[in-house]
Design a protein around this motif. Structure first.
Motif, PDB file in Angstrom:
ATOM      1  N   THR A  54      23.698  12.363  18.738  1.00 19.46           N
ATOM      2  CA  THR A  54      23.339  11.511  17.614  1.00 19.46           C
ATOM      3  C   THR A  54      21.825  11.381  17.519  1.00 19.46           C
ATOM      4  O   THR A  54      21.180  10.897  18.433  1.00 19.46           O
ATOM      5  N   TYR A  55      21.295  11.824  16.418  1.00 19.25           N
ATOM      6  CA  TYR A  55      19.873  11.712  16.178  1.00 19.25           C
ATOM      7  C   TYR A  55      19.623  10.441  15.377  1.00 19.25           C
ATOM      8  O   TYR A  55      20.424  10.062  14.529  1.00 19.25           O
ATOM      9  N   LYS A  56      18.486   9.830  15.649  1.00 22.36           N
ATOM     10  CA  LYS A  56      18.215   8.538  15.017  1.00 22.36           C
ATOM     11  C   LYS A  56      16.850   8.581  14.357  1.00 22.36           C
ATOM     12  O   LYS A  56      15.888   9.101  14.934  1.00 22.36           O
ATOM     13  N   PHE A  57      16.763   8.061  13.142  1.00 24.59           N
ATOM     14  CA  PHE A  57      15.444   7.927  12.519  1.00 24.59           C
ATOM     15  C   PHE A  57      15.323   6.531  11.929  1.00 24.59           C
ATOM     16  O   PHE A  57      16.276   5.992  11.389  1.00 24.59           O
ATOM     17  N   CYS A  58      14.137   5.971  12.085  1.00 23.05           N
ATOM     18  CA  CYS A  58      13.909   4.576  11.702  1.00 23.05           C
ATOM     19  C   CYS A  58      12.692   4.458  10.798  1.00 23.05           C
ATOM     20  O   CYS A  58      11.706   5.170  10.977  1.00 23.05           O
ATOM     21  N   PHE A  59      12.800   3.523   9.857  1.00 28.17           N
ATOM     22  CA  PHE A  59      11.670   3.184   9.006  1.00 28.17           C
ATOM     23  C   PHE A  59      11.290   1.755   9.305  1.00 28.17           C
ATOM     24  O   PHE A  59      12.146   0.881   9.341  1.00 28.17           O
ATOM     25  N   SER A  60      10.007   1.533   9.526  1.00 24.77           N
ATOM     26  CA  SER A  60       9.589   0.203   9.918  1.00 24.77           C
ATOM     27  C   SER A  60       8.528  -0.347   8.985  1.00 24.77           C
ATOM     28  O   SER A  60       7.577   0.346   8.636  1.00 24.77           O
ATOM     29  N   ASN A  61       8.714  -1.611   8.601  1.00 30.95           N
ATOM     30  CA  ASN A  61       7.744  -2.287   7.749  1.00 30.95           C
ATOM     31  C   ASN A  61       7.192  -3.478   8.516  1.00 30.95           C
ATOM     32  O   ASN A  61       6.833  -4.495   7.942  1.00 30.95           O
ATOM     33  N   GLU A  62       7.182  -3.353   9.866  1.00 28.57           N
ATOM     34  CA  GLU A  62       6.822  -4.509  10.677  1.00 28.57           C
ATOM     35  C   GLU A  62       5.349  -4.881  10.584  1.00 28.57           C
ATOM     36  O   GLU A  62       4.959  -5.969  10.949  1.00 28.57           O
ATOM     37  N   PHE A  63       4.519  -3.963  10.087  1.00 25.55           N
ATOM     38  CA  PHE A  63       3.090  -4.286  10.016  1.00 25.55           C
ATOM     39  C   PHE A  63       2.765  -5.098   8.774  1.00 25.55           C
ATOM     40  O   PHE A  63       1.680  -5.609   8.617  1.00 25.55           O
ATOM     41  N   SER A  64       3.748  -5.228   7.899  1.00 24.96           N
ATOM     42  CA  SER A  64       3.477  -5.908   6.633  1.00 24.96           C
ATOM     43  C   SER A  64       3.980  -7.341   6.690  1.00 24.96           C
ATOM     44  O   SER A  64       5.058  -7.604   7.201  1.00 24.96           O
ATOM     45  N   THR A  65       3.198  -8.269   6.183  1.00 26.60           N
ATOM     46  CA  THR A  65       3.597  -9.674   6.297  1.00 26.60           C
ATOM     47  C   THR A  65       4.410 -10.182   5.121  1.00 26.60           C
ATOM     48  O   THR A  65       5.244 -11.049   5.288  1.00 26.60           O
ATOM     49  N   PHE A  66       4.127  -9.690   3.918  1.00 30.08           N
ATOM     50  CA  PHE A  66       4.915 -10.235   2.822  1.00 30.08           C
ATOM     51  C   PHE A  66       5.287  -9.242   1.734  1.00 30.08           C
ATOM     52  O   PHE A  66       5.750  -9.640   0.693  1.00 30.08           O
ATOM     53  N   THR A  67       5.096  -7.958   1.964  1.00 24.69           N
ATOM     54  CA  THR A  67       5.482  -7.038   0.898  1.00 24.69           C
ATOM     55  C   THR A  67       6.758  -6.290   1.260  1.00 24.69           C
ATOM     56  O   THR A  67       6.887  -5.730   2.332  1.00 24.69           O
ATOM     57  N   HIS A  68       7.687  -6.261   0.312  1.00 22.29           N
ATOM     58  CA  HIS A  68       8.894  -5.458   0.468  1.00 22.29           C
ATOM     59  C   HIS A  68       8.561  -4.045   0.041  1.00 22.29           C
ATOM     60  O   HIS A  68       7.819  -3.847  -0.886  1.00 22.29           O
ATOM     61  N   HIS A  98       0.813  -1.211   0.000  1.00 23.20           N
ATOM     62  CA  HIS A  98       0.000   0.000   0.000  1.00 23.20           C
ATOM     63  C   HIS A  98       0.849   1.265   0.000  1.00 23.20           C
ATOM     64  O   HIS A  98       0.350   2.339   0.293  1.00 23.20           O
ATOM     65  N   TYR A  99       2.123   1.106  -0.317  1.00 21.29           N
ATOM     66  CA  TYR A  99       3.032   2.251  -0.440  1.00 21.29           C
ATOM     67  C   TYR A  99       3.061   3.072   0.839  1.00 21.29           C
ATOM     68  O   TYR A  99       3.000   4.305   0.801  1.00 21.29           O
ATOM     69  N   ASP A 100       3.132   2.408   1.991  1.00 22.37           N
ATOM     70  CA  ASP A 100       3.211   3.159   3.242  1.00 22.37           C
ATOM     71  C   ASP A 100       4.231   2.529   4.179  1.00 22.37           C
ATOM     72  O   ASP A 100       4.574   1.364   4.055  1.00 22.37           O
ATOM     73  N   VAL A 101       4.726   3.358   5.092  1.00 23.75           N
ATOM     74  CA  VAL A 101       5.764   2.884   6.014  1.00 23.75           C
ATOM     75  C   VAL A 101       5.644   3.678   7.318  1.00 23.75           C
ATOM     76  O   VAL A 101       5.078   4.770   7.343  1.00 23.75           O
ATOM     77  N   ASP A 102       6.135   3.096   8.415  1.00 23.34           N
ATOM     78  CA  ASP A 102       6.165   3.826   9.686  1.00 23.34           C
ATOM     79  C   ASP A 102       7.492   4.557   9.780  1.00 23.34           C
ATOM     80  O   ASP A 102       8.534   4.008   9.456  1.00 23.34           O
TER      81      ASP A 102
END
Lengths: 220, 200
Positions: A101-115, A66-70
């Motif tokens: 040090t600032y940190k930023f993260c992208f998470s795809n943990e809600f997705s089960t099989f889409t890269h 769905h073209y979205d990310v956390d």
């Protein structure tokens, strides 16, 4: 797309600070990276920022699901400065309140099989002026002013170009998905249609077939 | 080299660069390894190197070399498309080694053209403007190349959309034909069947 001021979208902002002598403490840096985020994965990036530096984080999801990310941005103390779930595109500007040090993260943990393919652009500090004013005795000449305005305009063009490229990549990805789905669905439906209709006729025929020809008989 | 991220010892991290043809890409990296005893990242670990692999959009290897803990690599794309730059350490330790990770600093610059530093040292007014103008011209060339590439991609996009459109139309026609012919065949087949069974 809202009109935004000049910003080095690529790393064009790098060249002037490399060559200009002893410039301001906040050297402008911009990093843009496109990477693939596998399903159920989280990818974090870190950067050391000096206090008072104005920074901008911008990200966009190019392909996948769905073209979205956390996305989540934290300062050195762990305080969350920015947190959004399932966003397709966003831009966030902040001023560093302290060194660290600032940190930023992208998470795809809600997705089960889409890269997902994610693009982000992290700009630290403002670009230094093209012609530094410290060694000057006179104001900028016309040539120099023209250079400066062309440079700003070009930075803006590069910025728009990058955004357009990402949008086009996203659109194309959707179109290719659609095409594949239509192809598979057509073939699948054709097969189902044939199987079901031919099967119906034979099934119906079997209801009316002679008792004598059936193998299972009620004993008489 | 400010931006960094963490990676497992044997993990391969890749980034994607969608670039037009004839574009110079320069990458700089620095890698540090986590030390269990000091609980910190070592400044430079001896023997630690990184395999840098660059792949073209058609999965051909453009660059595949082993560099040290700190290195700079560059390549020029001869095709336009999505190139993949992958970094993997040459560590031969077991993956099961707990708590081991790498810190990779990375900086990738696309379409940059290194201008002669000595020109700027001259500090001559005219030369400085000249220098800036050359830089601007490079910028414009890069933009023009990107625009050209964008045109190619838009064409591909349009072709895909048109193909989907005609697929749907073709399928609708075929489906209608199948339905009608199957329907006729069904009725005919059943009628013949019932007649032969003397039910009609």
């Amino acid at each position: 797309m809202p009109l935004r001021g000049f910003r080095a979208a690529g790393l064009w902002g790098w060249l002037p600070p490399l060559f200009l002598v002893a410039l301001a403490a906040c050297a402008a840096r911009a990093s843009e990276i496109t990477f693939e985020l596998p399903d159920n994965a989280k990818q974090c990036f870190y950067e050391e920022i000096a206090q008072g530096t104005k920074c901008t984080l911008e990200f966009q999801v190019i392909t996948g699901g769905h073209y979205d990310v956390d996305c989540r941005l934290e300062d050195p103390d762990g305080i969350v400065l920015y947190k959004e779930m399932k966003k397709q595109y966003d831009s966030f500007t902040f001023t560093a309140s302290r060194n660290g040090t600032y940190k930023f993260c992208f998470s795809n943990e809600f997705s089960t099989f889409t890269h997902k393919t994610v693009y982000f652009d992290f700009q630290v500090g403002e670009d230094p002026p093209l012609f530094p004013s410290e060694n000057r005795v006179t104001a900028l000449t016309q040539m120099e002013s023209a250079c400066v305005s062309i440079h700003e305009a070009l930075k803006s063009v590069i910025d728009y170009q990058t955004h357009f490229r990402l949008r086009e990549a996203q659109g194309r990805s959707r179109a290719e998905d659609l095409n594949t789905r239509v192809a598979y669905w057509s073939i699948g439906e054709a097969i189902i249609l044939l199987v079901v209709s031919i099967g119906q006729v034979f099934l119906l025929k079997s209801f009316f077939s002679d008792k004598r020809t059936t193998t299972t008989r009620v004993g008489s | 080299l400010a931006l960094y991220f963490h990676s497992g010892e044997r993990e391969e991290k890749c980034i994607i660069e969608d670039i037009p043809s004839d574009t110079l890409v320069i990458g700089e990296y620095k890698v540090q390894r986590w030390d269990i005893h000091k609980q910190d990242f070592l400044e430079s670990a001896p023997g630690l190197g990184m395999f840098v692999t660059v792949t073209t959009p058609f999965d051909e290897i453009l660059l595949s070399k082993l560099y040290g803990p700190q290195g700079r690599f560059s390549f020029t794309s001869y095709l336009s498309g999505e190139h993949t730059i992958c970094l993997q350490s040459n560590s031969t330790r077991f993956v099961a080694f707990a708590g081991s990770k790498l810190r990779i600093h990375l900086d990738i610059r696309v379409g940059e053209h290194f201008l002669d530093e000595s020109v700027l040292q001259a500090k001559d007014k005219v030369n400085e403007v000249n220098f800036r103008l050359e830089h601007l011209i490079e910028q414009i060339h890069h933009i023009a190349k990107e625009q050209n590439y964008e045109r190619e991609r838009e064409e591909k996009f349009r072709k895909t959309s048109e193909e989907t459109n005609s697929n749907i139309l073709w399928w609708a026609i075929v489906q209608t034909l199948i339905l009608i012919s199957i329907g006729i065949w069904q009725i005919k087949s059943l009628r013949d069947f019932f007649i032969s069974k003397k039910l009609v």
